[in-house]
Write a protein that holds these residues in place. Structure first.
Motif, PDB file in Angstrom:
ATOM      1  N   LYS A  35      70.231   9.166  64.944  1.00  0.00           N
ATOM      2  CA  LYS A  35      71.354   8.489  65.519  1.00  0.00           C
ATOM      3  C   LYS A  35      71.816   6.939  65.550  1.00  0.00           C
ATOM      4  CE  LYS A  35      73.227  12.000  68.337  1.00  0.00           C
ATOM      5  NZ  LYS A  35      73.467  12.984  69.911  1.00  0.00           N
ATOM      6  N   SER A  86      71.518   5.509  53.016  1.00  0.00           N
ATOM      7  CA  SER A  86      72.092   5.495  53.923  1.00  0.00           C
ATOM      8  C   SER A  86      71.802   6.346  54.386  1.00  0.00           C
ATOM      9  CB  SER A  86      73.319   5.762  53.321  1.00  0.00           C
ATOM     10  OG  SER A  86      73.600   6.872  52.220  1.00  0.00           O
ATOM     11  N   ASP A  89      72.318  13.426  52.144  1.00  0.00           N
ATOM     12  CA  ASP A  89      72.071  15.073  52.321  1.00  0.00           C
ATOM     13  C   ASP A  89      71.429  15.035  54.270  1.00  0.00           C
ATOM     14  OD1 ASP A  89      74.548  14.944  51.578  1.00  0.00           O
ATOM     15  OD2 ASP A  89      73.335  16.098  49.768  1.00  0.00           O
ATOM     16  N   LEU A  91      69.353  13.081  55.843  1.00  0.00           N
ATOM     17  CA  LEU A  91      69.835  12.550  57.142  1.00  0.00           C
ATOM     18  C   LEU A  91      70.779  13.222  58.490  1.00  0.00           C
ATOM     19  CD1 LEU A  91      69.499  10.310  59.781  1.00  0.00           C
ATOM     20  CD2 LEU A  91      71.486   9.306  58.478  1.00  0.00           C
ATOM     21  N   ARG A  92      71.747  13.429  57.146  1.00  0.00           N
ATOM     22  CA  ARG A  92      72.886  14.067  57.867  1.00  0.00           C
ATOM     23  C   ARG A  92      71.804  16.246  57.571  1.00  0.00           C
ATOM     24  NH1 ARG A  92      76.385  11.563  54.709  1.00  0.00           N
ATOM     25  NH2 ARG A  92      75.298  12.912  52.513  1.00  0.00           N
ATOM     26  N   PHE A  93      70.968  16.582  57.110  1.00  0.00           N
ATOM     27  CA  PHE A  93      70.716  18.146  57.519  1.00  0.00           C
ATOM     28  C   PHE A  93      69.501  16.970  58.689  1.00  0.00           C
ATOM     29  CE2 PHE A  93      66.439  19.565  57.649  1.00  0.00           C
ATOM     30  CZ  PHE A  93      66.051  20.686  57.413  1.00  0.00           C
ATOM     31  N   LEU A  95      70.066  15.434  61.977  1.00  0.00           N
ATOM     32  CA  LEU A  95      70.559  15.750  62.835  1.00  0.00           C
ATOM     33  C   LEU A  95      70.635  16.522  62.710  1.00  0.00           C
ATOM     34  CD1 LEU A  95      72.714  12.380  61.656  1.00  0.00           C
ATOM     35  CD2 LEU A  95      71.769  12.642  63.244  1.00  0.00           C
ATOM     36  N   ILE A  96      71.504  17.194  62.453  1.00  0.00           N
ATOM     37  CA  ILE A  96      71.215  19.162  62.618  1.00  0.00           C
ATOM     38  C   ILE A  96      70.602  19.892  63.189  1.00  0.00           C
ATOM     39  CG2 ILE A  96      72.908  21.293  61.086  1.00  0.00           C
ATOM     40  CD1 ILE A  96      75.318  19.605  61.131  1.00  0.00           C
ATOM     41  N   GLU A  99      69.576  18.666  66.183  1.00  0.00           N
ATOM     42  CA  GLU A  99      70.411  19.310  67.287  1.00  0.00           C
ATOM     43  C   GLU A  99      69.695  20.095  67.955  1.00  0.00           C
ATOM     44  OE1 GLU A  99      74.905  19.067  66.712  1.00  0.00           O
ATOM     45  OE2 GLU A  99      74.923  17.066  67.350  1.00  0.00           O
ATOM     46  N   SER A 120      73.978  25.017  52.252  1.00  0.00           N
ATOM     47  CA  SER A 120      73.832  23.089  52.716  1.00  0.00           C
ATOM     48  C   SER A 120      73.111  22.916  52.204  1.00  0.00           C
ATOM     49  CB  SER A 120      75.473  23.019  53.450  1.00  0.00           C
ATOM     50  OG  SER A 120      75.906  23.547  53.773  1.00  0.00           O
ATOM     51  N   TRP A 121      72.315  23.389  52.678  1.00  0.00           N
ATOM     52  CA  TRP A 121      70.804  22.496  52.987  1.00  0.00           C
ATOM     53  C   TRP A 121      69.500  23.333  52.026  1.00  0.00           C
ATOM     54  CZ3 TRP A 121      72.450  18.749  54.523  1.00  0.00           C
ATOM     55  CH2 TRP A 121      73.694  18.763  55.698  1.00  0.00           C
TER      56      TRP A 121
END
Length: 144
Positions: A35, A86, A89, A91-93, A95-96, A99, A120-121
């Motif tokens: 994060k 950045s 995708d 990083l977004r993966f 994080l999910i 979590e 999505s992944w």
């Protein structure tokens, strides 16, 4: 990780304007560290905050007033190869997935497996060996 400067004079005098946190992009990186990716720190009166528990989790990188000019198209290393600086995708993966792993739910393996099976992944999960491999790596190896 200890701030190593003997005083608060930043390296390079006025060249270094701030620091940016660069998180290690791996499945094993804790959610709270993920994060913090790209956080900036501008206060010259104190060292940057410490929120990692192991040195491999990330690093504060010195930046100049010109640093942002060269980031368009820049990449960084990750567990699946080069990704946008950045985090994109991947990083977004992460994080999910983290979590799901670190959440309050009872069956963490099912939560991770469900998240990893999301269409999505699919391209990312394929690079990591598939949903079962992701769940096994996170839940069987004591990554928590």
């Amino acid at each position: 990780m200890q701030y190593s400067a003997r005083d608060q004079d930043w390296p390079g005098g006025d060249i270094v304007t701030h620091f940016r946190f660069c998180t290690t992009m791996q499945l094993r990186t804790p959610l709270e560290v993920l994060k913090r990716h790209n956080d900036t720190y501008w206060d010259r009166s104190a060292p940057p905050p410490v929120f990692i528990t192991e040195p491999w989790q990330g690093i504060w990188v010195p930046c100049t007033r010109l640093s942002g000019l060269f980031e368009n198209g820049a990449t960084m290393a990750s567990e699946i190869g080069q990704i946008p600086i950045s985090g994109g995708d991947f990083l977004r993966f992460l994080l999910i997935i983290r979590e799901a792993l670190e959440g309050l739910g009872c069956d963490k393996r099912d939560a991770v497996l469900s998240a990893a099976k999301s269409e999505s992944w699919a391209p990312i999960v394929q690079k990591l060996g598939g949903p079962e491999m992701v769940a096994n790596r996170l839940c069987s190896s004591g990554v928590l």
